[in-house]
Design a protein around this motif. Structure first.
Motif, short mmCIF file in Angstrom:
data_model
loop_
_atom_site.label_atom_id
_atom_site.label_comp_id
_atom_site.label_asym_id
_atom_site.label_seq_id
_atom_site.Cartn_x
_atom_site.Cartn_y
_atom_site.Cartn_z
N TRP A 237 -7.50 9.40 7.21
CA TRP A 237 -8.60 10.06 7.12
C TRP A 237 -9.88 9.44 7.09
CZ3 TRP A 237 -8.96 15.01 8.29
CH2 TRP A 237 -7.97 15.81 8.38
N ILE A 238 -10.21 8.20 6.39
CA ILE A 238 -11.11 7.58 6.16
C ILE A 238 -11.80 7.05 7.78
CG2 ILE A 238 -12.22 5.43 5.45
CD1 ILE A 238 -10.61 5.93 2.84
N VAL A 239 -10.70 6.48 8.41
CA VAL A 239 -11.08 6.10 9.70
C VAL A 239 -11.47 7.17 10.73
CG1 VAL A 239 -10.06 4.87 11.98
CG2 VAL A 239 -9.46 4.02 9.68
N THR A 240 -10.65 8.33 10.58
CA THR A 240 -11.00 9.29 11.54
C THR A 240 -12.43 9.89 11.34
OG1 THR A 240 -8.60 9.97 11.59
CG2 THR A 240 -9.99 11.78 12.18
N LEU A 241 -12.51 10.19 9.81
CA LEU A 241 -13.95 10.72 9.62
C LEU A 241 -15.11 9.94 10.13
CD1 LEU A 241 -12.97 12.67 6.35
CD2 LEU A 241 -13.81 13.42 8.36
N VAL B 196 -18.49 5.38 1.37
CA VAL B 196 -18.59 6.49 0.70
C VAL B 196 -17.06 6.67 0.35
CG1 VAL B 196 -19.10 8.77 -0.06
CG2 VAL B 196 -20.79 6.99 0.61
N LEU B 197 -16.36 7.05 1.68
CA LEU B 197 -15.07 7.75 1.45
C LEU B 197 -13.99 6.66 0.88
CD1 LEU B 197 -15.08 8.88 5.19
CD2 LEU B 197 -15.14 10.37 3.11
N ILE B 198 -14.04 5.35 1.12
CA ILE B 198 -13.35 4.31 0.61
C ILE B 198 -13.29 4.19 -0.93
CG2 ILE B 198 -12.72 1.77 0.13
CD1 ILE B 198 -13.29 1.83 3.39
N THR B 199 -14.72 4.38 -1.32
CA THR B 199 -14.99 4.22 -2.79
C THR B 199 -14.49 5.37 -3.45
OG1 THR B 199 -17.15 3.16 -2.26
CG2 THR B 199 -16.84 4.19 -4.24
N TYR B 200 -14.79 6.60 -3.03
CA TYR B 200 -14.25 7.87 -3.54
C TYR B 200 -12.57 7.87 -3.49
CZ TYR B 200 -13.22 12.99 -4.26
OH TYR B 200 -12.85 14.12 -4.56
N VAL B 201 -11.72 7.46 -2.52
CA VAL B 201 -10.36 7.36 -2.47
C VAL B 201 -10.05 6.53 -3.58
CG1 VAL B 201 -8.54 6.77 -0.98
CG2 VAL B 201 -10.14 8.31 -0.26
N ARG B 202 -10.94 5.28 -3.71
CA ARG B 202 -10.22 4.32 -4.71
C ARG B 202 -10.32 4.92 -6.01
NH1 ARG B 202 -12.11 -1.44 -2.18
NH2 ARG B 202 -10.52 -1.48 -0.58
N ALA B 203 -11.20 5.79 -6.34
CA ALA B 203 -11.51 6.53 -7.59
C ALA B 203 -10.68 7.46 -7.76
CB ALA B 203 -12.98 7.18 -7.67
N ILE B 204 -10.15 8.29 -6.86
CA ILE B 204 -9.31 9.63 -7.17
C ILE B 204 -7.73 8.99 -7.02
CG2 ILE B 204 -10.71 11.11 -6.19
CD1 ILE B 204 -9.19 11.43 -3.69
N THR B 205 -7.50 7.71 -6.54
CA THR B 205 -6.31 7.33 -6.54
C THR B 205 -6.13 6.15 -7.77
OG1 THR B 205 -6.74 5.55 -5.05
CG2 THR B 205 -5.69 7.55 -4.32
N ASN B 206 -7.10 6.28 -8.48
CA ASN B 206 -7.11 5.40 -9.97
C ASN B 206 -7.23 4.00 -9.52
OD1 ASN B 206 -7.74 5.50 -12.50
ND2 ASN B 206 -5.52 5.52 -13.00
N ASN B 207 -7.52 3.49 -8.46
CA ASN B 207 -7.61 2.11 -8.14
C ASN B 207 -9.09 1.59 -8.62
OD1 ASN B 207 -7.40 -0.57 -7.13
ND2 ASN B 207 -6.42 0.24 -5.14
N MET C 248 0.88 -1.24 0.06
CA MET C 248 -0.05 -0.01 -0.03
C MET C 248 0.85 1.18 -0.10
SD MET C 248 -2.98 0.92 2.66
CE MET C 248 -3.62 -0.65 2.79
N ASN C 249 0.74 2.07 -0.94
CA ASN C 249 1.57 3.41 -0.86
C ASN C 249 1.10 4.32 0.08
OD1 ASN C 249 -0.42 5.23 -1.96
ND2 ASN C 249 -0.14 4.71 -3.79
N LYS C 250 2.09 5.39 0.17
CA LYS C 250 2.02 6.33 1.18
C LYS C 250 0.72 7.19 1.18
CE LYS C 250 4.97 9.49 3.60
NZ LYS C 250 6.21 10.26 3.52
N GLU C 251 0.37 7.56 -0.03
CA GLU C 251 -0.86 8.27 -0.29
C GLU C 251 -2.24 7.60 0.09
OE1 GLU C 251 -2.78 10.87 -4.01
OE2 GLU C 251 -2.03 8.97 -4.46
N ILE C 252 -2.30 6.17 0.05
CA ILE C 252 -3.39 5.54 0.23
C ILE C 252 -3.30 5.47 1.66
CG2 ILE C 252 -4.50 3.12 0.11
CD1 ILE C 252 -4.06 3.31 -2.66
N LYS C 253 -2.40 5.19 2.41
CA LYS C 253 -2.32 5.05 3.79
C LYS C 253 -2.77 6.43 4.47
CE LYS C 253 1.51 1.67 4.72
NZ LYS C 253 2.75 1.41 5.29
N LYS C 254 -2.12 7.50 3.91
CA LYS C 254 -2.76 8.87 4.27
C LYS C 254 -4.29 9.01 4.33
CE LYS C 254 -2.54 12.31 1.55
NZ LYS C 254 -2.22 13.39 0.83
N TYR C 255 -4.81 8.51 3.08
CA TYR C 255 -6.21 8.57 2.98
C TYR C 255 -6.93 7.61 3.81
CZ TYR C 255 -6.30 11.28 -1.49
OH TYR C 255 -5.92 12.33 -2.25
N ASN C 256 -6.19 6.32 4.07
CA ASN C 256 -7.00 5.48 5.09
C ASN C 256 -7.14 5.95 6.43
OD1 ASN C 256 -7.36 3.56 3.30
ND2 ASN C 256 -5.69 2.38 3.65
#
Length: 171
Positions: free
Chosen positions: A11-15, A127-138, A1-9
Motif C-alpha cells: 500500500w505504501i508503494v502504491t500510494l 509519512v506512510l512508513i512512519t505511520y505504519v511503523r507506529a500502528i504495527t508497534n515497531n 518481515m511479517n505478512k501484515e507489514i508486507k501488506k502495508y508495504n
C-alpha cells in the motif's frame, strides 16, 4: 518481515506512486464550475494547522504523552489529505495564478515553490512508513524514520503557507 507489514508495504508503494500521478493527471482536467468558496486561504490554513499540530505532537511525544501524540498525528494526516483534496479541486476548477514578483523575490519564490513541490511528493512514503511503523508497534523503527519525516513534513507544511502568502496578492 511479517505478512501484515508486507501488506502495508504494498500500500505504501502504491500510494506513494499513485497520489502524485493522480494529482498530475487531475491538474490537466479542467471542470467548468465555480466553487462556492475560494479554497486557497482554506487549504493554506490547513497547512498552517498541520505545521502547528506537528510541533505540538513532537512536544507531546518528547513529554511521553503518547495518546495525545497519536491523536495529533492522525489529525495532521487528515489535514494533509483535506489539503490535497481542496488543492486539486481548486486547480481543476480554476486557472493557475502566476507569481508576478520580480528580481530576488521571484527567485526566492521559485526556490520555495520547487522545493515545496518536490518534498511534498517525497514526504508521502515517509509519512506512510512512519505511520505504519507506529500502528504495527515497531516503535524503534518508527522513531528512526520519524526523525526524517518530521522535518520534511514540517517544511512542506510551512512552505505551503509561504507559497500561498507570496502568491495571494496575485489572485
Amino acid at each position: 518481515m511479517n505478512k501484515e507489514i508486507k501488506k502495508y508495504n504494498k500500500w505504501i508503494v502504491t500510494l506513494s506512486i499513485a497520489i502524485p500521478l493522480v494529482v498530475a493527471i487531475l491538474f490537466r482536467v479542467k471542470i467548468d464550475a465555480t466553487l462556492p468558496i475560494f479554497l486557497p486561504p482554506i487549504y493554506a490554513t490547513l497547512n498552517a494547522f498541520t505545521a502547528v499540530i506537528l510541533i505540538i505532537a513532537f512536544w507531546a511525544i518528547k513529554n511521553k504523552k503518547v495518546v495525545l501524540h497519536e491523536k495529533l498525528m492522525k489529525t495532521a494526516i487528515l489535514f494533509s489529505v483535506l489539503f490535497l483534496v481542496m488543492y486539486v479541486a481548486y486547480h481543476m476548477t480554476s486557472e493557475s495564478t502566476k507569481f508576478e514578483g520580480e528580481g530576488a523575490l521571484k527567485i526566492f519564490y521559485f526556490i520555495i515553490l520547487i522545493s515545496h513541490i518536490v518534498l511534498s511528493i517525497a514526504v508521502i512514503p515517509f509519512v506512510l512508513i512512519t505511520y505504519v511503523r507506529a500502528i504495527t508497534n515497531n516503535i524503534e523503527l518508527h522513531k528512526k524514520i520519524a526523525r526524517i519525516t518530521f522535518p520534511l513534513w514540517l517544511y512542506v507544511a510551512i512552505t505551503g503557507v509561504l507559497v500561498y502568502l507570496m502568491i495571494s496578492p496575485y489572485y
